[in-house]
Design an enzyme around this catalytic site. Structure first.
Site, PDB file in Angstrom:
ATOM      1  N   ARG A 106       0.878  -1.184   0.000  1.00 24.60           N
ATOM      2  CA  ARG A 106       0.000   0.000   0.000  1.00 24.60           C
ATOM      3  C   ARG A 106       0.900   1.214   0.000  1.00 24.60           C
ATOM      4  NH1 ARG A 106      -5.489   1.112   3.344  1.00 24.60           N
ATOM      5  NH2 ARG A 106      -6.098  -0.300   1.663  1.00 24.60           N
ATOM      6  N   HIS A 133      -7.086   0.419  -6.901  1.00 26.67           N
ATOM      7  CA  HIS A 133      -7.237  -0.492  -5.755  1.00 26.67           C
ATOM      8  C   HIS A 133      -7.816  -1.810  -6.293  1.00 26.67           C
ATOM      9  CE1 HIS A 133      -7.534  -1.713  -1.711  1.00 26.67           C
ATOM     10  NE2 HIS A 133      -8.468  -0.927  -1.245  1.00 26.67           N
ATOM     11  N   GLN A 136      -9.759  -4.396  -4.117  1.00 29.51           N
ATOM     12  CA  GLN A 136     -11.099  -3.920  -3.755  1.00 29.51           C
ATOM     13  C   GLN A 136     -12.093  -4.234  -4.871  1.00 29.51           C
ATOM     14  OE1 GLN A 136     -12.067  -2.082  -0.791  1.00 29.51           O
ATOM     15  NE2 GLN A 136     -14.025  -2.736  -1.633  1.00 29.51           N
ATOM     16  N   ASP A 226     -17.686   6.220  -2.009  1.00 31.48           N
ATOM     17  CA  ASP A 226     -16.444   6.178  -1.227  1.00 31.48           C
ATOM     18  C   ASP A 226     -16.292   7.567  -0.605  1.00 31.48           C
ATOM     19  OD1 ASP A 226     -13.892   5.608  -0.202  1.00 31.48           O
ATOM     20  OD2 ASP A 226     -12.875   5.666  -2.151  1.00 31.48           O
ATOM     21  N   CYS A 266     -16.582   0.892  -0.150  1.00 34.13           N
ATOM     22  CA  CYS A 266     -15.353   0.121   0.138  1.00 34.13           C
ATOM     23  C   CYS A 266     -14.977   0.179   1.608  1.00 34.13           C
ATOM     24  CB  CYS A 266     -14.206   0.628  -0.726  1.00 34.13           C
ATOM     25  SG  CYS A 266     -13.873   2.383  -0.491  1.00 34.13           S
ATOM     26  N   ARG A 294     -13.375  -9.129   0.691  1.00 30.59           N
ATOM     27  CA  ARG A 294     -11.969  -8.806   0.434  1.00 30.59           C
ATOM     28  C   ARG A 294     -11.095 -10.040   0.670  1.00 30.59           C
ATOM     29  NH1 ARG A 294     -10.070  -3.697   0.685  1.00 30.59           N
ATOM     30  NH2 ARG A 294      -8.206  -4.778  -0.038  1.00 30.59           N
TER      31      ARG A 294
HETATM   32  N1   CP Z   1     -11.340  -0.729   1.761  1.00 29.92           N
HETATM   33  C1   CP Z   1     -10.085  -0.774   2.237  1.00 29.92           C
HETATM   34  O1   CP Z   1      -9.103  -0.924   1.527  1.00 29.92           O
HETATM   35  O2   CP Z   1     -10.011  -0.662   3.595  1.00 29.92           O
HETATM   36  P1   CP Z   1      -8.673  -0.471   4.440  1.00 29.92           P
HETATM   37  O3   CP Z   1      -8.147   0.903   4.115  1.00 29.92           O
HETATM   38  O4   CP Z   1      -9.112  -0.564   5.884  1.00 29.92           O
HETATM   39  O5   CP Z   1      -7.697  -1.537   4.065  1.00 29.92           O
HETATM   40  N1  NVA Z   2     -10.324   6.296  -1.685  1.00 28.82           N
HETATM   41  C1  NVA Z   2      -9.935   5.849  -0.368  1.00 28.82           C
HETATM   42  C2  NVA Z   2     -10.075   4.374  -0.249  1.00 28.82           C
HETATM   43  C3  NVA Z   2      -9.667   3.795   1.061  1.00 28.82           C
HETATM   44  C4  NVA Z   2      -9.830   2.296   1.123  1.00 28.82           C
HETATM   45  C5  NVA Z   2      -8.517   6.311  -0.092  1.00 28.82           C
HETATM   46  O1  NVA Z   2      -7.678   6.230  -0.998  1.00 28.82           O
HETATM   47  O2  NVA Z   2      -8.244   6.768   1.011  1.00 28.82           O
END
Ligand code: CP
Ligand code: NVA
Length: 318
Positions: A106, A133, A136, A226, A266, A294
């Site tokens: 990440r 992502h 997701q 989101d 998400c 997930r």
């Molecule tokens: N939806 C998602 O990726 O959640 P987290 O940021 O908690 O991993």
């Molecule tokens: N769009 C959000 C998704 C988190 C899972 C972000 O990037 O923070």
């Protein structure tokens, strides 16, 4: 010598439609087996590392638990491993690749996961970047399939920011013959290069942008939202709250959608901002099962990356 190609998942552009279908079929099969109490050791003693530059609940825990259920294990690597700080990216990545079978990353910038993958030291899985992502999106289409009985022609309407999540879902729907509509204010559309890549690779993709959210949801099978302000965009919060004020997923918007429409998010959500309690907690909402998926989606992905033979021997794609 020709370099051995390592399969990465930096985005869903890294795989073909048949691969995606195979991963999803594996995910569903493993989900059913888990419900029956069966946890086959398909990745016996395999080890993955999680390299995260941002917080996470779902991605982190679902990869760790999924790996454990498959008979393998995982290591969560925090800031202390010094990625990008203590040594060169080449040294870091090639050393790590001797210890682990894959890395879930990440990263604040998509270029960071590309750099990690560039050494081909191990498969790199994108656990969220500013661009996309992919894990997701796989869980999301699995959720749609369970709720609505398939992928084909199902219409996801994403109300909100044309962000990383929207971009991955758009690509994933294009791969599966689904429809995707983004409803957002001007200046918050999806990246034009990303859309051009989708159109070039999947010319039959049905992706639209409709500014008016009430009009956008009129033919929705699922309404997805989101956060308005993603991680790293905190300085823009006030401007974003103003820009997205008419894009809340609330009961009024749901009244403009077909009654069968499902609700997706998400997570994490800012309840009362992009979505109301009444909607996220309604009978139409799939968000909790979506988050649970997930793990199932990623188990399919891990098996596909690390033990393809098991899939060839055990799973028939649909
Ligand atoms: N939806 C998602 O990726 O959640 P987290 O940021 O908690 O991993
Ligand atoms: N769009 C959000 C998704 C988190 C899972 C972000 O990037 O923070």
């Amino acid at each position: 010598d020709e370099a051995v190609a390592v399969q990465h998942l930096l985005s869903l552009f890294d795989i073909e439609v048949d691969d995606l279908r195979s991963i999803l079929a594996t995910s569903l099969s493993l989900k059913q087996r888990l419900a029956a109490g069966d946890r086959p050791s398909i990745l016996d003693r395999r080890v993955i590392a999680l390299l995260f530059q941002k917080p996470s609940l779902r991605t982190r825990v679902s990869f760790e638990t999924g790996m454990a259920q498959l008979g393998g294990s995982s290591l969560f690597l925090g800031e202390d491993v010094g990625w990008g700080k203590r040594e060169s990216p080449a040294d870091f990545t090639q050393v790590l690749g001797q210890f682990v079978d894959a890395v879930v990353c990440r990263a604040k910038k998509h270029e960071h996961v590309e750099l990690l993958a560039s050494f081909n030291a191990m498969p790199v899985i994108n656990g969220l970047t500013d661009l996309c992502h992919p894990c997701q999106a796989m869980a999301d289409v699995l959720t749609v399939r369970e709720s609505l009985g398939g992928y084909k022609d199902k219409h996801i309407v994403f109300v909100g920011d044309g962000n990383n999540v929207a971009q991955s879902v758009a690509l994933c729907t294009a791969m599966l013959g689904m429809r995707f509509t983004l409803s957002c204010p001007p200046d918050y559309e999806m990246d034009t290069d990303w859309l051009a890549r989708i159109a070039a690779r999947y010319p039959k993709a049905r992706i639209e942008t409709v500014t008016d959210p009430h009009r956008a949801v009129a033919e929705a099978d699922a309404i997805y939202t989101d956060v308005w302000t993603s991680m790293g965009q905190e300085a823009e919060m006030a401007a974003r709250r103003a820009a997205f004020a008419n894009y809340q997923v609330n009961e009024k918007l749901m009244a403009a959608a077909p009654r069968h429409a499902r609700v997706l998010h998400c997570l994490p959500a800012v309840r009362g901002q992009e979505i109301t309690d009444a909607v996220i907690d309604s009978y139409q909402s799939d968000v909790i099962r979506q988050a649970g998926n997930r793990m199932h989606a990623q188990k399919g992905l891990l098996v596909w990356l690390l033990n393809r033979k098991w899939i060839d021997d055990n799973i028939s794609s649909d």
